[in-house]
Design a protein around this motif. Structure first.
Motif: not given
Length: 143
Positions: A82-86, A88-98, A126-131, A139-142
């Motif tokens: 959905n493109g939204r981030f919590a 936090s440090n690092p930012p956290i977002t969610a994605a779903f397999i459809k 930032v240079n890192k996002v938690v997915l 997973v951590v995206y660096n």
């Protein structure tokens, strides 16, 4: 002088031709990745037709290996966020397999591999996002 210019021109041509050939052969060995789908209205997608076995990121490409249940071999999947981030440090977002395709007549259990370009999830400054992919898998995206 004229001979030197010809040698330099020939060397440049050979160098460019060799690099181009190497680039082409390198691209033929890679599996194309689909981009992540960003849907701002998405809340959560639950699909019991699969289970994530492994997930890892190499560069901008997220590779997910799935065990799929009661599907056809030709069924396909996509990653949707959905493109939204919590905050936090690092930012956290969610994605779903459809599941994109649904052929209801099939009842196969198969293994699938999904490759997704997640570069659209880069967060500013930032240079890192938690997915988060599901309740257990993140997973951590660096970058």
């Amino acid at each position: 002088m004229k001979l030197m210019i010809q040698v330099v021109a020939l060397g440049t041509f050979i160098l460019c031709f060799c690099c181009k050939a190497k680039e082409i052969s390198h691209n033929n060995n890679q599996i194309a990745a689909t981009p992540i789908i960003i849907d701002k209205s998405l809340t959560k997608v639950y699909d019991a037709s699969h289970k994530i076995d492994t997930a890892y990121i190499n560069g901008n490409i997220l590779t997910i290996k799935l065990s799929c249940f009661n599907i056809c071999q030709t069924d396909t999947f996509e990653l949707v966020g959905n493109g939204r981030f919590a905050k936090s440090n690092p930012p956290i977002t969610a994605a779903f397999i459809k599941r994109k395709t649904q052929y209801l007549a099939c009842k196969m259990n198969v293994q699938k591999e999904l490759k997704v370009d997640v570069s659209a999830l880069k967060y500013p400054l930032v240079n890192k996002v938690v997915l988060n992919l599901d309740e257990q898998r993140k997973v951590v995206y660096n970058y």
